[in-house]
Design an enzyme around this catalytic site. Sequence first.
Site, PDB file in Angstrom:
ATOM      1  N   GLU A   1      -3.380   7.308  -4.083  1.00  0.00           N
ATOM      2  CA  GLU A   1      -3.221   6.120  -3.401  1.00  0.00           C
ATOM      3  C   GLU A   1      -3.232   5.022  -4.442  1.00  0.00           C
ATOM      4  OE1 GLU A   1      -6.226   4.843   0.074  1.00  0.00           O
ATOM      5  OE2 GLU A   1      -6.916   3.767  -1.616  1.00  0.00           O
TER       6      GLU A   1
ATOM      7  N   TYR B   1       1.086  -1.286   0.025  1.00  0.00           N
ATOM      8  CA  TYR B   1      -0.074   0.099   0.042  1.00  0.00           C
ATOM      9  C   TYR B   1       0.907   1.222  -0.252  1.00  0.00           C
ATOM     10  CZ  TYR B   1      -3.270   3.608   1.726  1.00  0.00           C
ATOM     11  OH  TYR B   1      -4.074   4.845   1.664  1.00  0.00           O
TER      12      TYR B   1
END
Length: 380
Positions: A190, A102
């Site tokens: 993101e 992530y």
Amino acid sequence: MKVHEYQAKELFAAYGIPVKSHRLCQTAHEAVEAYRSMGAEEVVLKAQVLTGGRGKAGGIKLANTVEEVENKARQILGMTIKDYPVQKILLCEAEDISAEFYVSFVVDRNQKSVVLIMSTEGGVEIESVAWEAPEKIHRHSIDPLIGLPDFLARRYAFCLFSQIDEANQLAVILQKLYKLFVEKDASLVEVNPLVLTPTGKLVAIDAKMTFDDNAMFRQPEIEPLAELSEEEQVEASAKAKGFSYVSLNGEIGCMVNGAGLAMATMDMIKLQGGTPANFLDIGGSSNPRKVIEAMKLLLSDSRVKVVLINIFGGITRCDDVATGLLAAFNEIESDIPVIVRLTGTNENEGRELLKGSRFLVAQTMCEATRKAVDIASKSY
């Protein structure tokens, strides 16, 4: 302002961030044609909606034949995910995955800086990782005067990787993501997941971006990407007319001049046991036309049972507000009760104008909110 995954991936590709081959489709037939043209053995079909949780809702499916692509495209295009109907799907070339990570850049208002957030737990909701295993979250504040030079990018990359080749790849991706974030006035970039393939390559499998609405005047390429919901379209229309509007879920429509007074008015409504239907600040103006447009906006909300108008006359003159209200109801047919509290500049003149009209005039904010709550409660 949010954008779809396919739009974020186009921006990623423009900045040299590695993404897999993909095609946007609006029908099952288009998905089949895209599958044939891509030449990939296996593809991923992903619902394009402006919300998360697509995988859990069944909005992401694998396919490796023409028949599977067509059938699964039809399934996804017929879905609704968190009240968002799926009208577009993204067909992506599938990728073998050795590990998932992530990575994101986000504005942290407490830190007053951009923050880089990374984790080895990619592919899952980062909020649950932060709650259950906070030690797996790496946070790094980015000094805007320094940015993300090579030495810092590599230092941060080694938080996730011990091998130099992988760390170098991540460092380059981090720098490109940060450049994209800054240059496009984003509030979030993101990648979840950023995957490591069996051949040792890092690829952004997903892409998510949101942008600062207040910076869109200098982002002519980004602003047209907006896909506004019905409520957001109303808010944008209100902004174009010179006032601030946010839709809520209550039954008491509010029209106030000044953001602070608007917040106080909503607090008073809650204190009296009611629920505001909106935040509406008409600003420091004496323009009767603005009052008319604001009234039309309030009365267009079917949930509104009563309207409360709370005006403090400083720059805004109370008699002009009263004139605007009277004019508005010459143009609008409505039997919804309207309570008006005027105080400040020309308040007596304003109240005099409203005498004998359909408006209920209150002297104090407490009296006005109490009347509004009482009327709203009796209308059910």
